[in-house]
Design a protein around this motif. Structure first.
Motif, PDB file in Angstrom:
ATOM      1  N   ARG A  41      33.549  18.792  27.931  1.00  0.00           N
ATOM      2  CA  ARG A  41      33.554  20.131  27.349  1.00  0.00           C
ATOM      3  C   ARG A  41      33.474  20.079  25.821  1.00  0.00           C
ATOM      4  NH1 ARG A  41      38.268  21.459  28.622  1.00  0.00           N
ATOM      5  NH2 ARG A  41      39.259  21.338  26.567  1.00  0.00           N
ATOM      6  N   GLU A  42      34.228  19.158  25.209  1.00  0.00           N
ATOM      7  CA  GLU A  42      34.274  19.104  23.753  1.00  0.00           C
ATOM      8  C   GLU A  42      33.039  18.473  23.133  1.00  0.00           C
ATOM      9  OE1 GLU A  42      37.892  17.156  22.643  1.00  0.00           O
ATOM     10  OE2 GLU A  42      39.124  18.944  22.994  1.00  0.00           O
ATOM     11  N   TRP A  43      32.360  17.590  23.875  1.00  0.00           N
ATOM     12  CA  TRP A  43      31.196  16.904  23.315  1.00  0.00           C
ATOM     13  C   TRP A  43      29.867  17.429  23.838  1.00  0.00           C
ATOM     14  CZ3 TRP A  43      30.916  13.459  19.375  1.00  0.00           C
ATOM     15  CH2 TRP A  43      32.112  12.911  18.919  1.00  0.00           C
ATOM     16  N   LEU A  44      29.802  17.832  25.080  1.00  0.00           N
ATOM     17  CA  LEU A  44      28.521  18.211  25.678  1.00  0.00           C
ATOM     18  C   LEU A  44      28.537  19.623  26.263  1.00  0.00           C
ATOM     19  CD1 LEU A  44      27.781  14.837  27.522  1.00  0.00           C
ATOM     20  CD2 LEU A  44      26.852  15.612  25.330  1.00  0.00           C
ATOM     21  N   GLY A  45      29.445  20.459  25.759  1.00  0.00           N
ATOM     22  CA  GLY A  45      29.528  21.824  26.264  1.00  0.00           C
ATOM     23  C   GLY A  45      28.283  22.629  25.970  1.00  0.00           C
ATOM     24  N   GLN A  46      27.716  22.472  24.787  1.00  0.00           N
ATOM     25  CA  GLN A  46      26.489  23.176  24.387  1.00  0.00           C
ATOM     26  C   GLN A  46      25.761  22.325  23.347  1.00  0.00           C
ATOM     27  OE1 GLN A  46      28.011  26.980  22.759  1.00  0.00           O
ATOM     28  NE2 GLN A  46      28.266  25.875  20.831  1.00  0.00           N
ATOM     29  N   PRO A  47      25.152  21.235  23.780  1.00  0.00           N
ATOM     30  CA  PRO A  47      24.568  20.271  22.841  1.00  0.00           C
ATOM     31  C   PRO A  47      23.487  20.848  21.936  1.00  0.00           C
ATOM     32  CG  PRO A  47      23.888  19.810  25.106  1.00  0.00           C
ATOM     33  CD  PRO A  47      24.990  20.804  25.176  1.00  0.00           C
ATOM     34  N   ARG A  48      22.659  21.723  22.463  1.00  0.00           N
ATOM     35  CA  ARG A  48      21.562  22.274  21.649  1.00  0.00           C
ATOM     36  C   ARG A  48      22.105  23.078  20.476  1.00  0.00           C
ATOM     37  NH1 ARG A  48      18.779  26.939  21.232  1.00  0.00           N
ATOM     38  NH2 ARG A  48      16.557  26.819  20.674  1.00  0.00           N
ATOM     39  N   ALA A  49      23.046  23.972  20.748  1.00  0.00           N
ATOM     40  CA  ALA A  49      23.627  24.787  19.677  1.00  0.00           C
ATOM     41  C   ALA A  49      24.370  23.916  18.679  1.00  0.00           C
ATOM     42  CB  ALA A  49      24.554  25.841  20.279  1.00  0.00           C
ATOM     43  N   ASP A  50      25.071  22.903  19.163  1.00  0.00           N
ATOM     44  CA  ASP A  50      25.825  22.022  18.267  1.00  0.00           C
ATOM     45  C   ASP A  50      24.903  21.218  17.361  1.00  0.00           C
ATOM     46  OD1 ASP A  50      28.249  22.870  19.204  1.00  0.00           O
ATOM     47  OD2 ASP A  50      28.563  21.194  20.574  1.00  0.00           O
ATOM     48  N   LEU A  51      23.792  20.741  17.897  1.00  0.00           N
ATOM     49  CA  LEU A  51      22.852  19.969  17.084  1.00  0.00           C
ATOM     50  C   LEU A  51      22.197  20.845  16.011  1.00  0.00           C
ATOM     51  CD1 LEU A  51      21.157  17.770  19.848  1.00  0.00           C
ATOM     52  CD2 LEU A  51      22.734  16.998  18.059  1.00  0.00           C
ATOM     53  N   LEU A  52      21.847  22.064  16.375  1.00  0.00           N
ATOM     54  CA  LEU A  52      21.220  22.964  15.402  1.00  0.00           C
ATOM     55  C   LEU A  52      22.203  23.358  14.303  1.00  0.00           C
ATOM     56  CD1 LEU A  52      19.115  25.284  17.752  1.00  0.00           C
ATOM     57  CD2 LEU A  52      18.243  23.621  16.106  1.00  0.00           C
ATOM     58  N   SER A  53      23.426  23.702  14.686  1.00  0.00           N
ATOM     59  CA  SER A  53      24.408  24.104  13.676  1.00  0.00           C
ATOM     60  C   SER A  53      24.775  22.912  12.791  1.00  0.00           C
ATOM     61  CB  SER A  53      25.655  24.674  14.350  1.00  0.00           C
ATOM     62  OG  SER A  53      26.276  23.705  15.176  1.00  0.00           O
ATOM     63  N   GLY A  54      24.875  21.718  13.380  1.00  0.00           N
ATOM     64  CA  GLY A  54      25.163  20.526  12.599  1.00  0.00           C
ATOM     65  C   GLY A  54      24.071  20.216  11.593  1.00  0.00           C
ATOM     66  N   THR A  55      22.840  20.530  11.950  1.00  0.00           N
ATOM     67  CA  THR A  55      21.713  20.327  11.025  1.00  0.00           C
ATOM     68  C   THR A  55      21.853  21.212   9.797  1.00  0.00           C
ATOM     69  OG1 THR A  55      20.235  19.748  12.860  1.00  0.00           O
ATOM     70  CG2 THR A  55      19.208  20.465  10.800  1.00  0.00           C
ATOM     71  N   VAL A  56      22.221  22.481  10.016  1.00  0.00           N
ATOM     72  CA  VAL A  56      22.415  23.407   8.897  1.00  0.00           C
ATOM     73  C   VAL A  56      23.535  22.893   7.988  1.00  0.00           C
ATOM     74  CG1 VAL A  56      22.981  25.773   8.239  1.00  0.00           C
ATOM     75  CG2 VAL A  56      21.667  25.339  10.310  1.00  0.00           C
ATOM     76  N   VAL A  57      24.622  22.451   8.588  1.00  0.00           N
ATOM     77  CA  VAL A  57      25.762  21.964   7.817  1.00  0.00           C
ATOM     78  C   VAL A  57      25.373  20.753   6.979  1.00  0.00           C
ATOM     79  CG1 VAL A  57      28.034  20.882   8.000  1.00  0.00           C
ATOM     80  CG2 VAL A  57      27.487  22.865   9.413  1.00  0.00           C
TER      81      VAL A  57
END
Length: 500
Positions: free
Chosen positions: A9-25
């Motif tokens: 849940r904490e690592w692969l709950g929503q990988p696409r959204a996490d990767l995109l938001s991490g890119t912005v950061v």
């Protein structure tokens, strides 16, 4: 199974959204890390190395998924004097000690006490942060040309209007990419990330601080490390609280405390400085859709890729695009409800909120504002609770006012240093009652002052010849009276002092 479920849940709950938001950061981290390096008086590589090392480490060991930790302005401000007077190696040593202190605090499980920070303090905290984030962008605007203002305006338009078309891609990322393409294609005359400082070209290597292992070294770095540890944990835990509210999910404050310490141990060993949670970047991550640990880990990893592989392209990103993103963050960070609802908010809450905000803005020190807010909250709370005390004389028959009567009092509320005088003044000492009964079933004695107040009342009635009985004390109050009280110890004279 529970561990694996939590991990997934904490690592692969929503990988696409996490990767995109991490890119912005990651894109937004670069100019800030460069600026914070300048504030601390160190090479830009120190801030950049710290940012990606801390982000990747905290993603694994931290207690608040999706929170971004890296090199920060608040920490950098505390480092400048040490670097100036003693050099970068002492900063590495101080950062290492900062991490050890934070780990110790986490092991002692003291991080949980952040819950004592009131909503009013949190409102002042986020309001001051929102204003400081906005003010941090003004140098780019004040020294910019008309193209800079035009690009900032265009960036804000993309950020707020693009979600009406689709929310599949974070609008801040779209704004950064679009404005970068325009600036490169049309050779727009604006400042770029490359103008902020030179990006490193190599990976960091393991490095132990080259300082003498002496008491003198400890004397020099210990005050700085203690301050860094306190400020870092304060910012990190308050940011975790904020993200808890925004995402409606809990976090482990003690684990986050230990995680911050571990990250600050690893960072100086790889050429970085101490850091903490970043409210601005964390807000970017969450508002861009980040919710898992993957977003934080990817932000650190992608930052490393950007500065080592894509540094030539990153250097051409217009600062105006990042300024637009940070202005959006400042607007979202500010608690507008604390202003619009100020008339319906209790005056004491408003005073605390304004005191925190103004103190932080005046000192640019979040810890001073928060400490003041907590102290004011405690004072207001103590005054309020101290007034919620009632001493009621119950009907003891028609002779209750006559000499030789029996008086019975029922006490409800909290008796402590604020309310003790009110408690003592509530009893009727006229006449000469034969017997007095004080019922504390609905009350609680909190401290020495409370016990002293009970002693005062009991001895005053005894001087009038009355027999006094105190009943209904709970176990904690009875234990306190047994330890420090006088009225229950007939062998002690009335004037004997309390033991501490």
């Amino acid at each position: 199974m529970t561990f694996l479920t939590t991990l997934r849940r904490e690592w692969l709950g929503q990988p696409r959204a996490d990767l995109l938001s991490g890119t912005v950061v990651a894109l937004a981290l670069i100019p800030e890390a460069l600026a914070f390096s300048f504030i601390a008086g160190v090479d830009p590589a120190v801030g950049l190395y710290a940012s990606f090392v801390i982000a990747m480490t905290i993603a694994v060991v931290g207690g608040r998924p999706a929170m971004i930790s890296a090199a920060t302005g608040a920490m950098s401000l505390l480092m400048g004097g040490l670097v100036r007077d003693h050099g970068i190696e002492f900063l590495f040593a101080a950062s290492l000690l900062t991490g050890l202190i934070q780990v110790a605090i986490g092991v002692l499980r003291l991080g949980r006490y952040v819950r004592f920070v009131s909503k009013s303090v949190m409102s002042g905290f986020v309001n001051s942060l929102g204003i400081l984030i906005f003010l941090a962008q003004t140098p780019q605007l004040l020294h910019g040309n008309w193209q800079t203002f035009a690009m900032v305006g265009a960036g804000l338009a993309v950020i707020y209007l693009f979600p009406r078309l689709t929310k599949a891609v974070p609008s801040p990322l779209v704004a950064i990419l679009a404005l970068s393409a325009v600036a490169i294609a049309f050779h727009v005359d604006v400042r770029t990330v490359g103008d902020m400082g030179k990006l490193p070209t190599t990976l960091p290597v393991f490095h132990l601080p080259a300082v003498p292992l002496t008491w003198e070294t400890l004397r020099l770095i210990a005050p700085v490390s203690l301050t860094l540890a306190f400020v870092g944990l304060l910012e990190s835990l308050l940011t975790a609280n904020l993200l808890d509210d925004i995402t409606d999910t809990p976090s482990d404050k003690d684990r986050e405390t230990r995680g911050q310490g571990i990250a600050n141990i690893v960072s100086p060993l790889l050429g970085g400085m101490a850091g903490c949670a970043m409210i601005g970047q964390s807000m970017i991550n969450v508002t861009s859709g980040g919710r898992g640990r993957l977003s934080t880990f990817w932000a650190g990893l992608f930052l490393l890729i950007l500065i080592l592989v894509l540094r030539d392209w990153v250097a051409r990103i217009p600062m105006a695009a990042l300024v637009a993103v940070m202005i959006m963050v400042s607007i979202k960070t500010f608690d507008w409800g604390s202003v619009t609802n100020i008339r319906s908010t209790p005056a004491q809450s408003t005073i605390v909120m304004l005191a925190v905000t103004l103190t932080v803005l005046a000192t640019h020190d979040l810890s001073k504002g928060v400490v003041l807010g907590v102290v004011l909250s405690v004072i207001f709370f103590a005054r309020k609770v101290g007034k919620v005390l009632a001493v009621r004389e119950i009907d003891a028959g028609p002779s209750s006012e006559e000499e030789g009567a029996v008086r019975r009092y029922v006490v409800t509320g909290q008796i402590f240093f604020v309310s003790a005088d009110l408690f003592a003044a509530a009893f009727e000492f006229h006449g000469k009652p034969r017997r007095v009964e004080i019922d504390l079933t609905g009350a609680h004695l909190w401290d020495l002052t409370a016990v002293a107040a009970v002693d005062k009342v009991v001895f005053r009635y005894r001087r009038q010849g009355a027999e006094v009985e105190v009943i209904g004390m709970n176990q904690a109050a009875a234990t306190l009276v047994e330890r420090v009280g006088r009225h229950d110890k007939t062998h002690l004279p009335e004037g004997a002092g309390h033991s501490a």
